[in-house]
Structure formats: structure tokens, C-alpha cells
Design a protein around this motif. Structure first.
Motif, PDB file in Angstrom:
ATOM      1  N   MET A   1      23.744  35.479  31.589  1.00  0.00           N
ATOM      2  CA  MET A   1      25.179  35.684  31.716  1.00  0.00           C
ATOM      3  C   MET A   1      25.587  35.594  33.188  1.00  0.00           C
ATOM      4  N   GLU A   2      26.617  34.798  33.459  1.00  0.00           N
ATOM      5  CA  GLU A   2      27.114  34.624  34.822  1.00  0.00           C
ATOM      6  C   GLU A   2      28.390  35.428  35.024  1.00  0.00           C
ATOM      7  N   PHE A   3      28.698  35.723  36.298  1.00  0.00           N
ATOM      8  CA  PHE A   3      29.962  36.372  36.597  1.00  0.00           C
ATOM      9  C   PHE A   3      31.119  35.448  36.222  1.00  0.00           C
ATOM     10  N   TYR A   4      32.242  36.042  35.859  1.00  0.00           N
ATOM     11  CA  TYR A   4      33.402  35.294  35.390  1.00  0.00           C
ATOM     12  C   TYR A   4      34.240  34.780  36.554  1.00  0.00           C
ATOM     13  N   GLU A   5      34.894  33.648  36.318  1.00  0.00           N
ATOM     14  CA  GLU A   5      35.878  33.138  37.263  1.00  0.00           C
ATOM     15  C   GLU A   5      37.203  33.866  37.040  1.00  0.00           C
ATOM     16  N   PRO A   6      38.066  33.946  38.067  1.00  0.00           N
ATOM     17  CA  PRO A   6      39.346  34.651  37.906  1.00  0.00           C
ATOM     18  C   PRO A   6      40.179  34.161  36.732  1.00  0.00           C
ATOM     19  N   HIS A   7      40.220  32.837  36.486  1.00  0.00           N
ATOM     20  CA  HIS A   7      41.031  32.337  35.384  1.00  0.00           C
ATOM     21  C   HIS A   7      40.461  32.761  34.026  1.00  0.00           C
ATOM     22  N   GLU A   8      39.139  32.952  33.945  1.00  0.00           N
ATOM     23  CA  GLU A   8      38.545  33.461  32.715  1.00  0.00           C
ATOM     24  C   GLU A   8      38.884  34.930  32.508  1.00  0.00           C
ATOM     25  N   LEU A   9      38.896  35.688  33.600  1.00  0.00           N
ATOM     26  CA  LEU A   9      39.265  37.095  33.494  1.00  0.00           C
ATOM     27  C   LEU A   9      40.728  37.257  33.105  1.00  0.00           C
ATOM     28  N   GLU A  10      41.565  36.320  33.524  1.00  0.00           N
ATOM     29  CA  GLU A  10      42.972  36.369  33.108  1.00  0.00           C
ATOM     30  C   GLU A  10      43.084  36.201  31.592  1.00  0.00           C
ATOM     31  N   GLN A  11      42.251  35.341  31.012  1.00  0.00           N
ATOM     32  CA  GLN A  11      42.238  35.193  29.551  1.00  0.00           C
ATOM     33  C   GLN A  11      41.782  36.488  28.885  1.00  0.00           C
ATOM     34  N   VAL A  12      40.756  37.112  29.453  1.00  0.00           N
ATOM     35  CA  VAL A  12      40.277  38.389  28.923  1.00  0.00           C
ATOM     36  C   VAL A  12      41.386  39.432  28.970  1.00  0.00           C
ATOM     37  N   LEU A  13      42.099  39.488  30.095  1.00  0.00           N
ATOM     38  CA  LEU A  13      43.158  40.477  30.268  1.00  0.00           C
ATOM     39  C   LEU A  13      44.322  40.230  29.312  1.00  0.00           C
ATOM     40  N   ARG A  14      44.672  38.970  29.108  1.00  0.00           N
ATOM     41  CA  ARG A  14      45.777  38.676  28.178  1.00  0.00           C
ATOM     42  C   ARG A  14      45.417  39.087  26.760  1.00  0.00           C
ATOM     43  N   ARG A  15      44.175  38.823  26.374  1.00  0.00           N
ATOM     44  CA  ARG A  15      43.739  39.222  25.033  1.00  0.00           C
ATOM     45  C   ARG A  15      43.732  40.743  24.901  1.00  0.00           C
ATOM     46  N   SER A  16      43.203  41.428  25.899  1.00  0.00           N
ATOM     47  CA  SER A  16      43.144  42.894  25.862  1.00  0.00           C
ATOM     48  C   SER A  16      44.546  43.493  25.866  1.00  0.00           C
ATOM     49  N   ALA A  17      45.453  42.895  26.658  1.00  0.00           N
ATOM     50  CA  ALA A  17      46.819  43.395  26.712  1.00  0.00           C
ATOM     51  C   ALA A  17      47.507  43.282  25.360  1.00  0.00           C
ATOM     52  N   THR A  18      47.234  42.205  24.638  1.00  0.00           N
ATOM     53  CA  THR A  18      47.810  42.038  23.301  1.00  0.00           C
ATOM     54  C   THR A  18      47.304  43.125  22.360  1.00  0.00           C
ATOM     55  N   ILE A  19      46.013  43.427  22.427  1.00  0.00           N
ATOM     56  CA  ILE A  19      45.431  44.452  21.552  1.00  0.00           C
ATOM     57  C   ILE A  19      45.962  45.840  21.911  1.00  0.00           C
ATOM     58  N   LEU A  20      46.092  46.118  23.204  1.00  0.00           N
ATOM     59  CA  LEU A  20      46.530  47.435  23.661  1.00  0.00           C
ATOM     60  C   LEU A  20      48.043  47.601  23.669  1.00  0.00           C
ATOM     61  N   GLY A  21      48.760  46.502  23.451  1.00  0.00           N
ATOM     62  CA  GLY A  21      50.213  46.581  23.471  1.00  0.00           C
ATOM     63  C   GLY A  21      50.786  46.722  24.861  1.00  0.00           C
ATOM     64  N   VAL A  22      50.159  46.101  25.854  1.00  0.00           N
ATOM     65  CA  VAL A  22      50.612  46.173  27.243  1.00  0.00           C
ATOM     66  C   VAL A  22      51.466  44.955  27.551  1.00  0.00           C
ATOM     67  N   ASP A  23      52.605  45.178  28.189  1.00  0.00           N
ATOM     68  CA  ASP A  23      53.485  44.078  28.603  1.00  0.00           C
ATOM     69  C   ASP A  23      52.961  43.522  29.922  1.00  0.00           C
ATOM     70  N   LEU A  24      52.010  42.620  29.830  1.00  0.00           N
ATOM     71  CA  LEU A  24      51.336  42.070  31.005  1.00  0.00           C
ATOM     72  C   LEU A  24      51.909  40.704  31.350  1.00  0.00           C
ATOM     73  N   ARG A  25      52.457  40.594  32.547  1.00  0.00           N
ATOM     74  CA  ARG A  25      52.992  39.331  33.036  1.00  0.00           C
ATOM     75  C   ARG A  25      51.870  38.482  33.642  1.00  0.00           C
ATOM     76  N   PRO A  26      52.032  37.140  33.643  1.00  0.00           N
ATOM     77  CA  PRO A  26      50.971  36.271  34.185  1.00  0.00           C
ATOM     78  C   PRO A  26      50.574  36.615  35.608  1.00  0.00           C
ATOM     79  N   GLU A  27      51.557  36.937  36.460  1.00  0.00           N
ATOM     80  CA  GLU A  27      51.212  37.261  37.847  1.00  0.00           C
ATOM     81  C   GLU A  27      50.509  38.611  37.934  1.00  0.00           C
ATOM     82  N   GLY A  28      50.826  39.517  37.009  1.00  0.00           N
ATOM     83  CA  GLY A  28      50.115  40.793  36.964  1.00  0.00           C
ATOM     84  C   GLY A  28      48.664  40.608  36.560  1.00  0.00           C
ATOM     85  N   ALA A  29      48.433  39.740  35.573  1.00  0.00           N
ATOM     86  CA  ALA A  29      47.068  39.437  35.144  1.00  0.00           C
ATOM     87  C   ALA A  29      46.278  38.788  36.273  1.00  0.00           C
ATOM     88  N   GLU A  30      46.938  37.911  37.024  1.00  0.00           N
ATOM     89  CA  GLU A  30      46.266  37.240  38.146  1.00  0.00           C
ATOM     90  C   GLU A  30      45.850  38.251  39.207  1.00  0.00           C
TER      91      GLU A  30
END
Length: 341
Positions: free
Chosen positions: A175-204
Motif C-alpha cells: 500500500m502506497e501513500f495517497y495523492e492529494p486528489h485521491e484523498l479529496e475523493q475519500v473526503l467527498r465520500r466520507s462527507a456524504t456518509i456523515l452528512g457534512v456540507d463539504l465544499r471542493p476547496e474545503g476538501a482540498e
């Protein structure tokens, strides 16, 4: 805050955010593709897949992948850890309860006790264990057949695995460390599950401070959510994320209070080093293992700390990050360490 090791209180949150299928798993494209081929090939043959070893730093998804393997196979998963298997009898009891096709997941498999490891050799190869009954000259060995199963082992230190155990795994994924754009995908998915209003710049903003680790990204997301709900309107923008992470002492490069304390002690108290990890740990009031396992990996990867035979050395980037002028001999300024007299 920025340790990639899981806290006991995080287990429930992590189980909610874990992907359930390989198609939902973000990042690790090479491991994901290889694992997909292994699982589909085994299913077409109607046989359990080869034993799988997942290695890499903590927090990158090894446990999630083990659960996904069981889900893709439609099998049950039994979970344990290397330190929990102190005796061969512990492992024998677990193996004897497996049903054909089950997945046995052993976390931190490099820490398994030697008697249990030797029993595991035979179980992995021949699906059989020898149980010793009695002691001394009257002891007898009783062979016990076990159902064919798939072992998934996870380790953060693959170098500590013995050769015989490593060789019995049919597939090894690193397993390799994630790139920032991959972590943004992780955060968007998690935000949807948790019900967080996450903006793209906030995820970045959050992704850039997460050390390439999904577990840390999700942890920071939950803390930023708290800040947004209490001190803002609930929307996670870049400004809200920055303000929240400032409260939690996470700077622009993803360093927390302890990381900066280590760098500050190394630079201000020891002139940039070299200094031993035990001395450095005393200077910041932490255990040597905490400094070595929590702080050092990221500081080395970020190019702020160098490990040398003489001890730890602060690089020119570390001096600059603390707002100080690096000395001529600091690594990273076109010189080598130690400097030539």
C-alpha cells in the motif's frame, strides 16, 4: 491528531466509513487491479484464492481491503491480530472453527508468536494442523483437518516477517501513500456518509494536510465538521477548514504540535543534530517509540529529517519551516552529511 494509528474510540466511525466493495475503494489502483484479478480468477475456478499479504504504513486501508476480499467472495471473515495469538492452541481453536471459503484476517501478523507461526505454515499449505496432546515422552500429535480458507495478513513492517511465512503468501500487495486528489475523493465520500456540507476547496485544504493517509483525512474531517457546526454555519469551506485546523495545531504541511516540537528541539537545542532518538524524545517529553513511529516517518518523507548513522539531523527545509536560516552543513543545501572537513 495526526497519528496514523487507529484510536480505540475511532473504531465505530471507521466501520461506518469503510468501503464495502472493491469498486468503492479509492486509491491504490495497482493493488486494486491485481487483487481484482486474484479474486475473479479464484471464483471462476471455484476455489479459495491464494493467501494475501498486505503491507504498508498504518491508516492506508489494509483492514478495509481484507473485509472487501471477504465481501467479494461472499464469505465470512474472522478477525484477530498477531499479538493476540500467543500460543499455538489459540490459533488451532480459531482455525478449527473456520468454514470452507472463510477469510481469516490477522492484523500486525509480524507480531505473531513463534509457536503459532509454525502451526500456521502447515495450515496455509495443507489445511491441516497438528495438535500436541500431553507433555514429555507421552505426548502425542493428533492431525486435525481444517476447511480450506484464505488468510489475509496485514503488516506495517514487512521486513520483520520471517522468510518461511512470507513465502507462503500467494499475493503480496504494498500500500502506497495517497495523492492529494485521491484523498479529496475519500473526503467527498466520507462527507456524504456523515452528512457534512463539504465544499471542493474545503476538501482540498484538508487533503493537503492529511499526510497522504485516509485515516488522518477522515479524522480531520470530523474535527473540521465540529468546528463548522459550532463556530460557523456548518459549511466546510477553505476558510473554515483553515480556521479549524489552526485550532487543532495542524499547519499547512500537515505537522502538528509534536512534530514541530521535535523539529524545534532538534534545531534549537541541538544545533540541527546529529542527535539520538532517545535524547530527542526526552527533550520533547515523549516516549522514544512515539517519536520514532508517529513523528519520524512523515518528517523523513517530507524531507525535514534525515536519519544518519550518527543520529537524526534537521534538513534545510526544517530550518526554513521554523523561520530560521539553515547552516551551510544542513542537508538539502547542496552539501552532504557529515560535512567534509
Amino acid at each position: 491528531m495526526l497519528s496514523a494509528l487507529a484510536e480505540p474510540t475511532e473504531r465505530d466511525d471507521e466501520s461506518t466509513l469503510r468501503p464495502k466493495r472493491l469498486s468503492e475503494f479509492v486509491g491504490q489502483p495497482r493493488v486494486r487491479e491485481q487483487l481484482e484479478l486474484v479474486l475473479e480468477g479464484a471464483q471462476r475456478r471455484g476455489q479459495p484464492p491464494d493467501h494475501v499479504l498486505l503491507s504498508g504504513p498504518p491508516g492506508l486501508g489494509k483492514t478495509s481491503l481484507s473485509m472487501i476480499i471477504a465481501a467479494e467472495l461472499g464469505s465470512a471473515i474472522r478477525i484477530t491480530s498477531g499479538p493476540a495469538l500467543e500460543r499455538a492452541g489459540d490459533l488451532a481453536a480459531m482455525l478449527s472453527n473456520l468454514v470452507e471459503g472463510d477469510v481469516l484476517f490477522i492484523d500486525e501478523i509480524h507480531r505473531i508468536a513463534r509457536p503459532a507461526e509454525e502451526m500456521l505454515y502447515l495450515a496455509m499449505e495443507d489445511f491441516r494442523v497438528d495438535v500436541v496432546v500431553g507433555k514429555g515422552p507421552g505426548a502425542t500429535s493428533i492431525p486435525l483437518e481444517i476447511a480450506p480458507f484464505t488468510l489475509v495478513g496485514a503488516t506495517t513492517r514487512s521486513g520483520q516477517l520471517t522468510g518461511p511465512l512470507r513465502d507462503r503468501f500467494g499475493f503480496t500487495g504494498h500500500m502506497e501513500f495517497y495523492e492529494p486528489h485521491e484523498l479529496e475523493q475519500v473526503l467527498r465520500r466520507s462527507a456524504t456518509i456523515l452528512g457534512v456540507d463539504l465544499r471542493p476547496e474545503g476538501a482540498e485544504e484538508i487533503a493537503g494536510r492529511s499526510r497522504g493517509t485516509p485515516r488522518i483525512a477522515n479524522r480531520l474531517l470530523r474535527r473540521v465538521r465540529d468546528f463548522a457546526e459550532v463556530r460557523a454555519d456548518g459549511e466546510v469551506t477553505r476558510e473554515v477548514a483553515r480556521a479549524a485546523l489552526k485550532v487543532y495545531d495542524v499547519d499547512d504541511l500537515g505537522l502538528d504540535r509534536l512534530d514541530r516540537a521535535v523539529l524545534s528541539a532538534l534545531v534549537r537545542s541541538f544545533g540541527g543534530g546529529p542527535v539520538g532518538v532517545s535524547t530527542l524524545a526526552v527533550a520533547v517529553g515523549e516516549e522514544p517509540t512515539t517519536v520514532e513511529e508517529v513523528c519520524e516517518p512523515y518528517l523523513v518523507r517530507a524531507g525535514m529529517l534525515a536519519r544518519t548513522p550518527r543520529g537524526r539531523v534537521a534538513t534545510a527545509l526544517a530550518w526554513a519551516h521554523l523561520g530560521l536560516t539553515p547552516p551551510p552543513q544542513a542537508p538539502g543545501e547542496g552539501t552532504r552529511w557529515p560535512p567534509v572537513e
